[in-house]
Design a protein around this motif. Sequence first.
Motif, mmCIF file in Angstrom:
data_model
loop_
_atom_site.group_PDB
_atom_site.id
_atom_site.type_symbol
_atom_site.label_atom_id
_atom_site.label_comp_id
_atom_site.label_asym_id
_atom_site.label_seq_id
_atom_site.Cartn_x
_atom_site.Cartn_y
_atom_site.Cartn_z
ATOM 1 N N UNK A 1 -0.992 6.271 4.793
ATOM 2 C CA UNK A 1 -0.706 5.692 3.567
ATOM 3 C C UNK A 1 -0.501 6.867 2.597
ATOM 4 N N UNK A 2 -1.406 7.636 2.412
ATOM 5 C CA UNK A 2 -1.139 8.741 1.373
ATOM 6 C C UNK A 2 0.278 9.606 1.727
ATOM 7 N N UNK B 1 0.759 -1.206 0.091
ATOM 8 C CA UNK B 1 0.042 0.026 0.199
ATOM 9 C C UNK B 1 0.788 1.153 0.112
ATOM 10 N N UNK B 2 2.157 1.083 0.653
ATOM 11 C CA UNK B 2 2.745 2.305 0.523
ATOM 12 C C UNK B 2 3.652 2.664 -0.493
ATOM 13 N N UNK B 3 3.833 1.696 -1.355
ATOM 14 C CA UNK B 3 4.525 1.880 -2.521
ATOM 15 C C UNK B 3 3.629 2.132 -3.874
ATOM 16 N N UNK B 4 2.215 2.140 -3.699
ATOM 17 C CA UNK B 4 1.407 2.076 -4.884
ATOM 18 C C UNK B 4 0.513 3.113 -4.530
ATOM 19 N N UNK B 5 -0.022 3.738 -5.657
ATOM 20 C CA UNK B 5 -1.201 4.707 -5.649
ATOM 21 C C UNK B 5 -2.611 4.314 -6.164
ATOM 22 N N UNK C 1 -14.692 3.978 11.609
ATOM 23 C CA UNK C 1 -14.527 4.781 10.437
ATOM 24 C C UNK C 1 -13.399 5.944 10.477
ATOM 25 N N UNK C 2 -13.035 6.388 11.607
ATOM 26 C CA UNK C 2 -12.449 7.479 11.919
ATOM 27 C C UNK C 2 -10.732 6.761 11.946
ATOM 28 N N UNK C 3 -10.787 5.639 12.459
ATOM 29 C CA UNK C 3 -9.208 4.753 12.421
ATOM 30 C C UNK C 3 -9.033 4.784 11.033
ATOM 31 N N UNK C 4 -10.065 4.135 9.985
ATOM 32 C CA UNK C 4 -9.904 3.859 8.729
ATOM 33 C C UNK C 4 -9.294 5.142 8.013
ATOM 34 N N UNK C 5 -9.940 6.042 8.148
ATOM 35 C CA UNK C 5 -9.621 7.550 7.367
ATOM 36 C C UNK C 5 -8.055 7.824 7.927
ATOM 37 N N UNK C 6 -7.872 7.576 9.107
ATOM 38 C CA UNK C 6 -6.510 8.112 9.758
ATOM 39 C C UNK C 6 -5.492 6.945 8.973
#
Lengths: 206, 171
Positions: free
Chosen positions: B111-112, B21-25, B101-106
């Motif tokens: 990752x972004x 996830x950290x190396x793809x967009x 939901x908040x945790x997922x957004x975080x």
Amino acid sequence: MEEFDLRSMWQGADKQADSWYQERQEELWRQAKRRNEHVLRRIQRMVWMETIFSVVMTIALLGWMLDIVDWLWWTLLVMLTVTIVISYRYYSQFRGQVDEIPSLNIKRSTEEFLHLLRSYKQRMIRLSVILTPVALIMGFAGGFSEGAENDFSKLTTWEFWAISLPTLVLAGVFFYYFTHWYYRRTFGSKEQELEEVLRSLSGEEE
Amino acid sequence: MEEQFRHIIDEHNGILYKIGRSYTRDEADFQDLYQEMLIQLWESYPRFQGQSKLSTWIYRVVLNTALTHSKKAKRRPNASPLEGHAYRLADESAKEQSEKYTAEQQVQLLYQCINELKKDQRAIVLLHLEGNSYEEIAEIMGVTVSNVGVRLLRSKKKLQRLLTAKGYGRV
């Protein structure tokens, strides 16, 4: 932002990873049996295909030229065998290195990866520059042998060389630039990216 | 051997997922990279002789694959961006769902931001977040232990700036 913030955010990533894996486990294992598309494996397959192609072409060519003069047939056999032996030796070395690279530490692996890419580029350029004239000379030999019924007297005329030499040089120059262009298009961006990673890793070591 | 290998991946899937996830967009590229990492591990596994820790070997193979991965986005002009994978738990209350939901957004935001770091910085931050010691990070990266500290500090500062700029705290 404190350290524990990042860590707690990261714990959420663990839950996502587990859930994603549980849902797609079987599909992932099915797909994992497909062909490795990593850039080094692609190069390895290309080198292997080139070796096979050379062997097939040699056998076909020598079979087709069975009735040419003996000295020419044996010269061709030796030249083509040497090319195949060099190609196979390169392939074996390459395969060993490709297997080893992924398990090395990041810095060494990047260095080795770049080394392999560059040696492949060198090999492509050398082959294009050396083999193009060799192939043309073989073509002439075949032409004199088959078309002119082993009459090689034209080889001593200046008209023949006045046309052939510039053609050979032009072909060599064309293939030299074509190979450079092909390499840049296929692997150039990857090489640049890795050079940047290596510069960054090495720079901060000093 | 296949059974043994599957067990290893069951145990360490998180490493592949998070590095992927950290190396793809985008989603398609992520799935390509995940597969590539899995295949690379499988092909390298017979050569693993236990000279280093299993996790060290996995990090090396997976990070090396991520660093040399070629994006195939040109083949997919309409590639969908990566979105957080929603995980489900049984009998969740409304409050639990909202927290999740908040945790997922975080996580998505993290990752972004990691994705915007330089490739080698990403590697060092990920190894740190995964709880590796400086010695282990140095062994995986091939740099000195003292250098890990300097590099990590610099990378974390940049990550913090990116998180703040992208609105961390408002999620």
